[in-house]
Design an enzyme around this catalytic site. Sequence first.
Site, mmCIF file in Angstrom:
data_model
loop_
_atom_site.group_PDB
_atom_site.id
_atom_site.type_symbol
_atom_site.label_atom_id
_atom_site.label_comp_id
_atom_site.label_asym_id
_atom_site.label_seq_id
_atom_site.Cartn_x
_atom_site.Cartn_y
_atom_site.Cartn_z
ATOM 1 N N SER A 67 71.493 4.110 37.619
ATOM 2 C CA SER A 67 69.973 4.572 37.692
ATOM 3 C C SER A 67 69.053 3.612 37.812
ATOM 4 C CB SER A 67 70.087 5.799 36.518
ATOM 5 O OG SER A 67 68.772 6.486 36.935
ATOM 6 N N ASP A 140 76.381 13.876 41.507
ATOM 7 C CA ASP A 140 75.322 13.180 41.018
ATOM 8 C C ASP A 140 74.068 14.315 41.056
ATOM 9 O OD1 ASP A 140 72.694 11.803 40.399
ATOM 10 O OD2 ASP A 140 73.556 9.903 40.733
ATOM 11 N N HIS A 171 75.627 12.269 37.230
ATOM 12 C CA HIS A 171 74.573 10.904 37.291
ATOM 13 C C HIS A 171 75.096 10.010 35.901
ATOM 14 C CE1 HIS A 171 71.317 8.567 38.092
ATOM 15 N NE2 HIS A 171 70.757 8.904 36.871
#
Length: 230
Positions: A67, A140, A171
Amino acid sequence: MPFIEYVLVHLKMNLVIFGYRGYGKSQGTPTEQGVYLDGLAMANYVFEDQEAEKYIDRDQIFLFGRSLGGAIAAKVALDDSLPFKGIIIENTFTSMGDLVDVMFPFLRYFRKYLLKSKFETINIIGEIKKPILFCRSELDELIPQIQMVTLYNSAKGALFKQFYTINEGTHNDGFRTDIIGYANAIQKFVEECNRYYNNQKISKKKEKENEKNLNKEHFCTNDNNKPKLD
């Protein structure tokens, strides 16, 4: 943390982790430039600190970021003085602006006035000259899949690149849903990096040996052709 346990158990690797300024128990206020500097400081610690050398094999260091961490890892990877083997980027956005456009489309026309941090990974990913593994979670819920594909396609400067889709992963928990496949993808990437660099070492060694042999032949030829006095 579950991910740390996963890496230790399934990948048999050690981790050096840290909290960016303003995150967890770290003091300070997070800024784009600030967290970049934090990532660079940790990388320098790993490669330069004498105490760290006791616990770290500096010939087997990989950057990993998920991320926002992927954007920071990509920025750190631009420093050619850091001899890491490769970089793993997981579920990372192309830029903060692109992500805002997807998550908050009604802010599309105002984000340039609202966003203080841009994290434009798409603008630097092509400059990374190390091997890159891109891991994208199939489910995700935060990062559009196309953004990871775009980063992969834009990584034109990488020595080589690989792409892995984490089966049924969301995610943050891809390592839980795709336990074996995820570990195999990372291990395969690490092995490929080692193979690449080992082959490079062998090639350089052969080049040096050939150069020495040519110099010897040249020396001998010149010696034989010297004029002799009768």
